[in-house]
Design an enzyme around this catalytic site. Structure first.
Site, PDB file in Angstrom:
ATOM      1  N   GLU A 263       0.810  -1.222   0.000  1.00 21.36           N
ATOM      2  CA  GLU A 263       0.000   0.000   0.000  1.00 21.36           C
ATOM      3  C   GLU A 263       0.843   1.273   0.000  1.00 21.36           C
ATOM      4  OE1 GLU A 263      -3.003   0.042   2.990  1.00 21.36           O
ATOM      5  OE2 GLU A 263      -4.085  -1.613   2.058  1.00 21.36           O
ATOM      6  N   HIS A 297      -8.238   1.740   1.210  1.00 25.70           N
ATOM      7  CA  HIS A 297      -7.957   1.833   2.655  1.00 25.70           C
ATOM      8  C   HIS A 297      -8.657   3.053   3.265  1.00 25.70           C
ATOM      9  CE1 HIS A 297      -5.027   0.227   5.859  1.00 25.70           C
ATOM     10  NE2 HIS A 297      -6.087   0.784   6.425  1.00 25.70           N
TER      11      HIS A 297
HETATM   12  C1  COI Z   1      -5.489   1.576  11.277  1.00 28.98           C
HETATM   13  O1  COI Z   1      -6.000   2.329  12.124  1.00 28.98           O
HETATM   14  O2  COI Z   1      -4.659   0.720  11.598  1.00 28.98           O
HETATM   15  C2  COI Z   1      -5.889   1.693   9.876  1.00 28.98           C
HETATM   16  O3  COI Z   1      -5.798   0.730   9.161  1.00 28.98           O
HETATM   17  C3  COI Z   1      -6.321   3.020   9.339  1.00 28.98           C
HETATM   18  C4  COI Z   1      -5.186   3.839   8.919  1.00 28.98           C
HETATM   19  C5  COI Z   1      -4.301   3.236   7.917  1.00 28.98           C
HETATM   20  C6  COI Z   1      -5.535   5.240   8.558  1.00 28.98           C
END
Ligand code: COI
Length: 332
Positions: A263, A297
């Site tokens: 990502e 995401h």
């Molecule tokens: C997290 O809180 O771990 C997420 O996946 C959200 C973030 C990547 C913004």
């Protein structure tokens, strides 16, 4: 004044950082994600505040330490991008925000699950190409007579379980340390959950060496051939090749995911074609649209969640300044 360099600040966050900065921190808001190339923006700062998309390996951490940074706090739940050991060795404290609105991610999981469960993406792809026939592949079950399996019954998993329960589904849950059943979920082993569920939803953290590829060929083979797999956790917790194969050969009904591999090199960017995506496995997976649905995401991207992420991060800093410890320290 306590100086914080905040990376990866999105447009919607800027006014919130201003509104919620009640303790008058000296904030430097940086739109780009943190990488080795822009770590200098933290020179002279006491702390950096990052997200899951920022590079925070040993090399970056060493540079941060050289710039005098003493705190690496993330405003998200996941900490798999932070080399916590390297930080600790340099006397840098790490903290996260484990409890921003759990409904944000849970509601997206529910949306992906129901969209595929009712064959909406398949049908919409056809109607938008001019095909309005009522195809047998749209024939569906109803959620109140379905079974949903939640893998990872923490805050977000349990929130999604409650949403499905409210719709009348039977909800099974798998957790490493199971609890007694309650009026929302029935705890079970992973095999039973995979075999019985019409929708399987993943909410486990990615812990390298432990939860990587948790759902692979073997697990997919146990699922019903109509079952929907949903992933709003991390791309690494499924074997992407195995999932692509299973969907393509109709061994499962579909895959809805908010998370993919690599990502860092993908999210926030615009590609001319899917073929340009950095990891060919992502391309192979995404070619299965509309039976594979991918979102960028965005599970956290709701007003209450984004506000929580900033407010609770400030609380982490306030607690650190008052008591020497953040509210949510990471001490791995
Ligand atoms: C997290 O809180 O771990 C997420 O996946 C959200 C973030 C990547 C913004």
């Amino acid at each position: 004044m306590f100086k914080i360099t905040v990376y990866n600040v999105r447009e919607v966050e800027t006014p919130l950082f201003e509104k919620l900065n009640k303790d008058d921190y000296d904030l430097t808001l940086v739109a780009e994600r943190m990488t080795l190339d822009n770590v200098d923006r933290a020179e002279g700062a006491d702390a950096v505040l990052i997200t899951a998309f920022d590079d925070c390996d040993a090399e970056v951490i060493e540079k941060l330490a050289g710039h005098g940074v003493k705190y690496i706090y993330t405003r998200v739940v996941g900490i798999n991008n932070i080399d916590v050991k390297a930080a600790r060795n340099l006397g840098i404290q790490v903290a996260n925000v484990p409890n921003y609105s759990p409904r944000a991610v849970a509601e997206l999981s529910l949306s992906l699950g129901l969209t595929l469960f009712r064959n909406v993406s398949r049908a919409a792809a056809n109607t938008h190409a001019g095909d309005f026939r009522l195809l047998p592949t749209y024939y569906a079950n109803e959620i109140h007579s379905a079974t949903v399996g939640i893998i990872g019954a923490g805050k977000i998993g349990m929130t999604e379980a409650k949403l499905y329960r409210a719709l009348g589904a039977q909800v099974l849950a798998y957790k490493r340390h199971p609890e007694p059943d309650n009026d929302v979920v029935q705890f079970t082993d992973l095999d039973t959950l995979l075999k019985k569920s019409d929708i399987v939803s993943l909410h486990i953290p990615y812990i390298p060496g432990q939860t990587g590829n948790l759902i692979g060929d073997e697990e997919l083979a146990k699922m019903k051939d109509s079952a929907i797999l949903v992933n709003t956790a991390r791309g690494q917790v499924v074997d992407t090749q195995a999932v692509a194969d299973a969907v393509r050969s109709n061994r499962i009904g579909g895959y809805g995911t908010d998370v993919i591999l690599d990502e860092d090199a993908i999210i926030g960017k615009q590609f001319d074609s899917l073929d340009d995506l950095p990891n060919p496995l992502n391309v192979e997976l995404m070619k299965n649209y509309p039976n594979v649905l991918v979102t960028p995401h965005m599970g956290f991207f709701t007003e209450p969640a984004v506000e929580d992420m900033i407010r609770i991060s400030f609380e982490n800093f306030a607690n650190t300044l008052a008591n020497g410890e953040p509210l949510y320290p990471i001490n791995e």
